[in-house]
Design a protein around this motif. Structure first.
Motif, PDB file in Angstrom:
ATOM      1  N   UNK A 158       0.830  -1.203   0.000  1.00 24.08           N
ATOM      2  CA  UNK A 158       0.000   0.000   0.000  1.00 24.08           C
ATOM      3  C   UNK A 158       0.866   1.254   0.000  1.00 24.08           C
ATOM      4  N   UNK A 159       1.980   1.223   0.731  1.00 29.70           N
ATOM      5  CA  UNK A 159       2.912   2.355   0.752  1.00 29.70           C
ATOM      6  C   UNK A 159       3.552   2.537  -0.624  1.00 29.70           C
ATOM      7  N   UNK A 160       3.912   1.427  -1.267  1.00 27.22           N
ATOM      8  CA  UNK A 160       4.451   1.505  -2.628  1.00 27.22           C
ATOM      9  C   UNK A 160       3.433   2.116  -3.579  1.00 27.22           C
ATOM     10  N   UNK A 161       2.147   1.795  -3.368  1.00 28.12           N
ATOM     11  CA  UNK A 161       1.087   2.301  -4.243  1.00 28.12           C
ATOM     12  C   UNK A 161       0.946   3.816  -4.144  1.00 28.12           C
ATOM     13  N   UNK A 162       1.427   4.389  -3.056  1.00 31.32           N
ATOM     14  CA  UNK A 162       1.442   5.854  -2.916  1.00 31.32           C
ATOM     15  C   UNK A 162       2.610   6.467  -3.686  1.00 31.32           C
ATOM     16  N   UNK A 163       3.424   5.621  -4.279  1.00 32.65           N
ATOM     17  CA  UNK A 163       4.580   6.098  -5.032  1.00 32.65           C
ATOM     18  C   UNK A 163       5.848   6.163  -4.218  1.00 32.65           C
ATOM     19  N   UNK A 164       5.906   5.420  -3.124  1.00 32.17           N
ATOM     20  CA  UNK A 164       7.065   5.464  -2.225  1.00 32.17           C
ATOM     21  C   UNK A 164       7.822   4.137  -2.211  1.00 32.17           C
ATOM     22  N   UNK A 165       9.122   4.217  -1.966  1.00 37.85           N
ATOM     23  CA  UNK A 165       9.936   3.029  -1.783  1.00 37.85           C
ATOM     24  C   UNK A 165       9.697   2.469  -0.383  1.00 37.85           C
TER      25      UNK A 165
END
Length: 207
Positions: free
Chosen positions: A150-157
């Motif tokens: 879900x954190x990756x889906x926000x555009x974050x590593x």
């Protein structure tokens, strides 16, 4: 071996924190796991050997872990996921509480708090594996727990301290010498600016 298979796993994100030498330390991890259901419940946790939070836990013998909510503000995850406790006081920007053992924790953006006692630890090379016993627990909200995916889906590593396999494969990336943020790629663009403190590429050093 097809290492990409390991990227299919998803993990919850948690804020592990402890107090030592009059200071508060904390980092985002994804390695908390319950291993027994008998009372008091036992959990396992792994932390990087180089983590300032790990060293604080070793001194304190206790820690607090808060479950990061899916709606947790980015600034909390950025502060505790990418910056170094050796360089800054990560808790200074937030309303910080302490549990009965003195371990710091946040309520903002968190689902619940669990306080632990360290029972044992195992040297796992780059990381230490802890066996923990639950001391106390408190619920804050019904928000689902944030996951790495879900954190990756926000555009974050994935946060630096989260021991997902790809962060252990080889030591790559660039570190901001101003705030400690890690840019987790082999090449750093010349026009890059730190997303945390806005320092230019010239302020980064290769890991």
């Amino acid at each position: 071996m097809d290492r990409a298979i390991l990227d299919q796993f998803d993990y919850g994100l948690y804020l592990a924190s402890a107090a030592a030498d009059g200071k508060f330390y904390g980092c985002i991890v994804n390695s908390l796991s319950q291993i027994t259901s008998s009372t008091p419940e036992k959990f396992s946790l792994s932390l990087s050997q180089s983590s300032a939070t790990k060293k604080a836990i070793d001194k304190a013998g206790v820690l607090s872990i808060t479950l990061v909510g899916a709606s947790c503000p980015d600034n909390i995850l950025n502060e505790f996921g990418y910056k170094s406790g050796r360089a800054i006081d990560k808790f200074s920007k937030f309303d910080t509480l302490t549990d009965a053992q003195g371990s710091p924790y946040l309520k903002e953006g968190m689902v619940a708090r669990i306080s632990f006692r360290v029972l044992d630890q195992l040297d796992a090379g780059s990381h230490t594996l802890y066996m923990l016993e639950v001391i106390d627990a408190e619920a804050f909200s019904t928000d689902p727990v944030m996951t790495v995916r879900a954190w990756n889906a926000r555009g974050n590593e994935a946060p630096l301290a989260a021991p997902v396999f790809r962060t252990l494969d080889k030591k790559i990336g660039w570190k901001c010498t101003v705030c400690g943020y890690i840019y987790p790629k082999e090449e750093l663009p010349a026009d890059y600016h730190c997303p945390i403190c806005r320092a230019p590429a010239s302020k980064f050093e290769k890991l």
